[in-house]
Design a protein around this motif. Structure first.
Motif, PDB file in Angstrom:
ATOM      1  N   LEU A  34       0.831  -1.204   0.000  1.00  0.00           N
ATOM      2  CA  LEU A  34       0.000   0.000   0.000  1.00  0.00           C
ATOM      3  C   LEU A  34       0.864   1.252   0.000  1.00  0.00           C
ATOM      4  O   LEU A  34       0.638   2.185  -0.790  1.00  0.00           O
ATOM      5  N   ILE A  35       1.869   1.287   0.861  1.00  0.00           N
ATOM      6  CA  ILE A  35       2.731   2.465   0.973  1.00  0.00           C
ATOM      7  C   ILE A  35       3.623   2.616  -0.259  1.00  0.00           C
ATOM      8  O   ILE A  35       3.838   3.729  -0.758  1.00  0.00           O
ATOM      9  N   ILE A  36       4.118   1.498  -0.773  1.00  0.00           N
ATOM     10  CA  ILE A  36       4.972   1.558  -1.968  1.00  0.00           C
ATOM     11  C   ILE A  36       4.180   2.069  -3.167  1.00  0.00           C
ATOM     12  O   ILE A  36       4.677   2.866  -3.972  1.00  0.00           O
ATOM     13  N   THR A  37       2.925   1.632  -3.292  1.00  0.00           N
ATOM     14  CA  THR A  37       2.076   2.124  -4.378  1.00  0.00           C
ATOM     15  C   THR A  37       1.815   3.619  -4.221  1.00  0.00           C
ATOM     16  O   THR A  37       1.826   4.369  -5.203  1.00  0.00           O
ATOM     17  N   ALA A  38       1.580   4.057  -2.985  1.00  0.00           N
ATOM     18  CA  ALA A  38       1.394   5.489  -2.747  1.00  0.00           C
ATOM     19  C   ALA A  38       2.657   6.274  -3.092  1.00  0.00           C
ATOM     20  O   ALA A  38       2.584   7.422  -3.541  1.00  0.00           O
ATOM     21  N   ALA A  80      -1.571   1.408 -10.776  1.00  0.00           N
ATOM     22  CA  ALA A  80      -1.290   1.758  -9.379  1.00  0.00           C
ATOM     23  C   ALA A  80      -2.587   1.925  -8.597  1.00  0.00           C
ATOM     24  O   ALA A  80      -2.679   1.530  -7.428  1.00  0.00           O
ATOM     25  N   PHE A  81      -3.603   2.492  -9.230  1.00  0.00           N
ATOM     26  CA  PHE A  81      -4.892   2.681  -8.556  1.00  0.00           C
ATOM     27  C   PHE A  81      -5.514   1.332  -8.184  1.00  0.00           C
ATOM     28  O   PHE A  81      -6.012   1.160  -7.068  1.00  0.00           O
ATOM     29  N   VAL A  82      -5.467   0.373  -9.098  1.00  0.00           N
ATOM     30  CA  VAL A  82      -6.019  -0.954  -8.807  1.00  0.00           C
ATOM     31  C   VAL A  82      -5.235  -1.619  -7.686  1.00  0.00           C
ATOM     32  O   VAL A  82      -5.817  -2.209  -6.760  1.00  0.00           O
ATOM     33  N   LEU A  83      -3.912  -1.522  -7.730  1.00  0.00           N
ATOM     34  CA  LEU A  83      -3.084  -2.089  -6.660  1.00  0.00           C
ATOM     35  C   LEU A  83      -3.443  -1.470  -5.308  1.00  0.00           C
ATOM     36  O   LEU A  83      -3.566  -2.171  -4.298  1.00  0.00           O
ATOM     37  N   PHE A  84      -3.604  -0.168  -5.295  1.00  0.00           N
ATOM     38  CA  PHE A  84      -3.893   0.529  -4.043  1.00  0.00           C
ATOM     39  C   PHE A  84      -5.252   0.111  -3.491  1.00  0.00           C
ATOM     40  O   PHE A  84      -5.392  -0.115  -2.281  1.00  0.00           O
ATOM     41  N   VAL A 132      -6.883  -2.710  -4.009  1.00  0.00           N
ATOM     42  CA  VAL A 132      -6.828  -4.098  -3.541  1.00  0.00           C
ATOM     43  C   VAL A 132      -6.127  -4.174  -2.185  1.00  0.00           C
ATOM     44  O   VAL A 132      -6.603  -4.837  -1.249  1.00  0.00           O
ATOM     45  N   ALA A 133      -4.984  -3.501  -2.065  1.00  0.00           N
ATOM     46  CA  ALA A 133      -4.271  -3.491  -0.784  1.00  0.00           C
ATOM     47  C   ALA A 133      -5.104  -2.822   0.303  1.00  0.00           C
ATOM     48  O   ALA A 133      -5.069  -3.230   1.468  1.00  0.00           O
ATOM     49  N   ASN A 134      -5.866  -1.819  -0.076  1.00  0.00           N
ATOM     50  CA  ASN A 134      -6.728  -1.126   0.871  1.00  0.00           C
ATOM     51  C   ASN A 134      -7.825  -2.045   1.392  1.00  0.00           C
ATOM     52  O   ASN A 134      -8.193  -1.991   2.571  1.00  0.00           O
ATOM     53  N   LEU A 135      -8.375  -2.896   0.512  1.00  0.00           N
ATOM     54  CA  LEU A 135      -9.374  -3.867   0.947  1.00  0.00           C
ATOM     55  C   LEU A 135      -8.817  -4.762   2.048  1.00  0.00           C
ATOM     56  O   LEU A 135      -9.499  -5.088   3.015  1.00  0.00           O
ATOM     57  N   ALA A 136      -7.557  -5.189   1.865  1.00  0.00           N
ATOM     58  CA  ALA A 136      -6.927  -6.033   2.879  1.00  0.00           C
ATOM     59  C   ALA A 136      -6.718  -5.265   4.175  1.00  0.00           C
ATOM     60  O   ALA A 136      -6.892  -5.814   5.273  1.00  0.00           O
ATOM     61  N   GLU A 137      -6.346  -3.995   4.075  1.00  0.00           N
ATOM     62  CA  GLU A 137      -6.090  -3.198   5.276  1.00  0.00           C
ATOM     63  C   GLU A 137      -7.352  -2.983   6.105  1.00  0.00           C
ATOM     64  O   GLU A 137      -7.295  -2.966   7.331  1.00  0.00           O
ATOM     65  N   VAL A 138      -8.488  -2.825   5.439  1.00  0.00           N
ATOM     66  CA  VAL A 138      -9.735  -2.580   6.171  1.00  0.00           C
ATOM     67  C   VAL A 138     -10.493  -3.879   6.446  1.00  0.00           C
ATOM     68  O   VAL A 138     -11.583  -3.859   7.021  1.00  0.00           O
ATOM     69  N   GLY A 139      -9.921  -5.031   6.025  1.00  0.00           N
ATOM     70  CA  GLY A 139     -10.495  -6.325   6.375  1.00  0.00           C
ATOM     71  C   GLY A 139     -11.777  -6.670   5.667  1.00  0.00           C
ATOM     72  O   GLY A 139     -12.722  -7.174   6.268  1.00  0.00           O
ATOM     73  N   ARG A 140     -11.855  -6.401   4.358  1.00  0.00           N
ATOM     74  CA  ARG A 140     -13.038  -6.756   3.579  1.00  0.00           C
ATOM     75  C   ARG A 140     -12.688  -7.851   2.569  1.00  0.00           C
ATOM     76  O   ARG A 140     -11.557  -7.962   2.126  1.00  0.00           O
ATOM     77  N   ALA A 151      -7.379   7.103  -0.682  1.00  0.00           N
ATOM     78  CA  ALA A 151      -7.462   6.723  -2.098  1.00  0.00           C
ATOM     79  C   ALA A 151      -7.990   7.877  -2.944  1.00  0.00           C
ATOM     80  O   ALA A 151      -7.473   8.154  -4.029  1.00  0.00           O
ATOM     81  N   ALA A 152      -9.019   8.575  -2.432  1.00  0.00           N
ATOM     82  CA  ALA A 152      -9.573   9.713  -3.159  1.00  0.00           C
ATOM     83  C   ALA A 152      -8.552  10.835  -3.295  1.00  0.00           C
ATOM     84  O   ALA A 152      -8.446  11.482  -4.341  1.00  0.00           O
ATOM     85  N   THR A 153      -7.788  11.088  -2.242  1.00  0.00           N
ATOM     86  CA  THR A 153      -6.786  12.152  -2.273  1.00  0.00           C
ATOM     87  C   THR A 153      -5.646  11.827  -3.234  1.00  0.00           C
ATOM     88  O   THR A 153      -5.183  12.695  -3.985  1.00  0.00           O
ATOM     89  N   LEU A 154      -5.185  10.588  -3.225  1.00  0.00           N
ATOM     90  CA  LEU A 154      -4.039  10.203  -4.047  1.00  0.00           C
ATOM     91  C   LEU A 154      -4.396   9.996  -5.517  1.00  0.00           C
ATOM     92  O   LEU A 154      -3.593  10.311  -6.396  1.00  0.00           O
ATOM     93  N   PHE A 155      -5.595   9.469  -5.785  1.00  0.00           N
ATOM     94  CA  PHE A 155      -5.891   9.024  -7.148  1.00  0.00           C
ATOM     95  C   PHE A 155      -7.122   9.660  -7.781  1.00  0.00           C
ATOM     96  O   PHE A 155      -7.284   9.579  -8.999  1.00  0.00           O
TER      97      PHE A 155
END
Length: 356
Positions: A179-183, A225-229, A231-239, A282-286
């Motif tokens: 997540l951080i590397i993609t950001a 990069a947006f798709v990667l972010f 997907v990684a975000n889904l894992a971070e929030v546990g969905r 995600a909204a801020t970055l992409f």
């Protein structure tokens, strides 16, 4: 499009201090406290709608069922009913728990998510702070939640809770790095960690097709990069398919097994605020942050719409995709996402280097 958000925009605490006629240290303190109180309550209201009501409605729509519809118009008063029901329950404290850590764990989770919003530009002057390291601060604040998960899993004196806590940390380690590397690939484009600069860099037009101007949002510039972010975000929030930290069919309810009453409410609250924080980053970055069609005064409306769109997406995934096994979950993170995020970072650096 809304006007660009510049780094010299007057921040919310300063606006409040000017409105009250305060200056100096007193103005900074009062403005900061009132600004934080306002933003926290805006988020808590949205979370109250998202958790007890919207989650049920969305899941019911996807699974062809009837959700809450009898308590108040459209079932909206279920929010009040659930709050009274949960907060009035007895707080059951198991024997031999590590009481200080057991009590603090559920507090850490929502606090870390709310803290992350301090640097998120929400448009129309709704921005608490804009440090030069804003993006790093947002990720650092969000990662504090991992400490709360460890505390709850260990302090509960329950093997299922401990397993849930360990799985949650394994998830965070496996997906927070990608997540951080993609950001970081976005930082290469903008040359700044400052949130306002990242938003401002996306206000220029990318191209015009049939009279329609497509903005230079990084989701369009670098969709991979947006798709990667996301997907990684889904894992971070546990969905789904990454909700293995809880996995109620395997480990009861994971790290929250032993919690009830107000402490359970705090855990539940923190979960949904983290979903909104993930959508906000995600909204801020992409997606241009608060940028959207119309005047600048609509910026906050567009920002809220974007984070709710991300919330809707997480609930869609929860209803549509089955859970991965824990070994598959870790393989995707360490052998898939990590490699792809580094490849995206290197490719972005090469492209930017050539163009520059």
């Amino acid at each position: 499009m809304t006007a660009p958000l510049q780094s010299d925009t007057v921040l919310l605490p300063e606006r409040i201090a000017n409105l009250l006629g305060l200056s100096g240290v007193l103005g900074d303190v009062v403005g900061g406290l009132l600004g934080a109180f306002l933003i926290a309550n805006l988020l808590l209201v949205q979370t109250a709608v998202a958790g007890p009501w919207a989650k049920r409605k969305i899941t019911a729509a996807f699974t062809d069922r009837i959700a809450v519809n009898r308590i108040g118009p459209f079932g909206l008063l279920i929010i009040v009913a659930d709050a009274v029901r949960l907060l009035s329950k007895e707080l059951v404290v198991p024997e031999h728990v590590d009481r200080p850590a057991w009590d603090l764990g559920p507090i850490v989770i929502p606090f870390s998510a709310l803290l992350g919003f301090a640097v998120i530009p929400m448009g129309s002057g709704i921005h608490l702070a804009d440090p030069e390291t804003g993006l790093a601060f947002a990720f650092a604040a969000a990662s504090i939640a991992s400490l709360g998960l460890v505390m709850m899993g260990y302090a509960s004196n329950n093997k299922y809770s401990l397993l849930g806590g360990l799985r949650a940390i394994a998830a965070n380690l496996a997906y927070e790095i990608p997540l951080i590397i993609t950001a970081a690939s976005v930082v290469i484009f903008t040359g700044s960690l400052q949130m306002s600069e990242i938003v401002a860099a996306q206000t220029e037009p990318l191209l015009t097709v049939a009279g329609v101007t497509i903005p230079q949002w990084f989701a369009f510039v670098n969709p991979f990069a947006f798709v990667l972010f996301v997907v990684a975000n889904l894992a971070e929030v546990g969905r789904n398919p990454f909700d293995i930290p809880e996995a109620p069919t395997e480990i009861v309810a994971g790290y929250q097994t032993e919690y009830s009453s107000v402490l359970f409410v705090l855990i539940y609250l923190g979960e949904f605020i983290h979903i909104f924080l993930g959508g906000a980053i995600a909204a801020t970055l992409f997606l241009g942050g608060p940028a959207g069609p119309g005047p600048e005064s609509l910026g906050f409306i567009w920002f809220v719409a974007k984070i709710w769109a991300f919330y809707f997406f997480t609930q869609w995934m929860r209803s549509a995709i089955p859970r991965l096994r824990v070994d598959q979950f870790l393989d995707v993170g360490w052998k898939g996402m990590l490699v792809l995020s580094f490849a995206n970072l290197v490719l972005t650096a090469i492209i930017v280097g050539v163009i520059a």
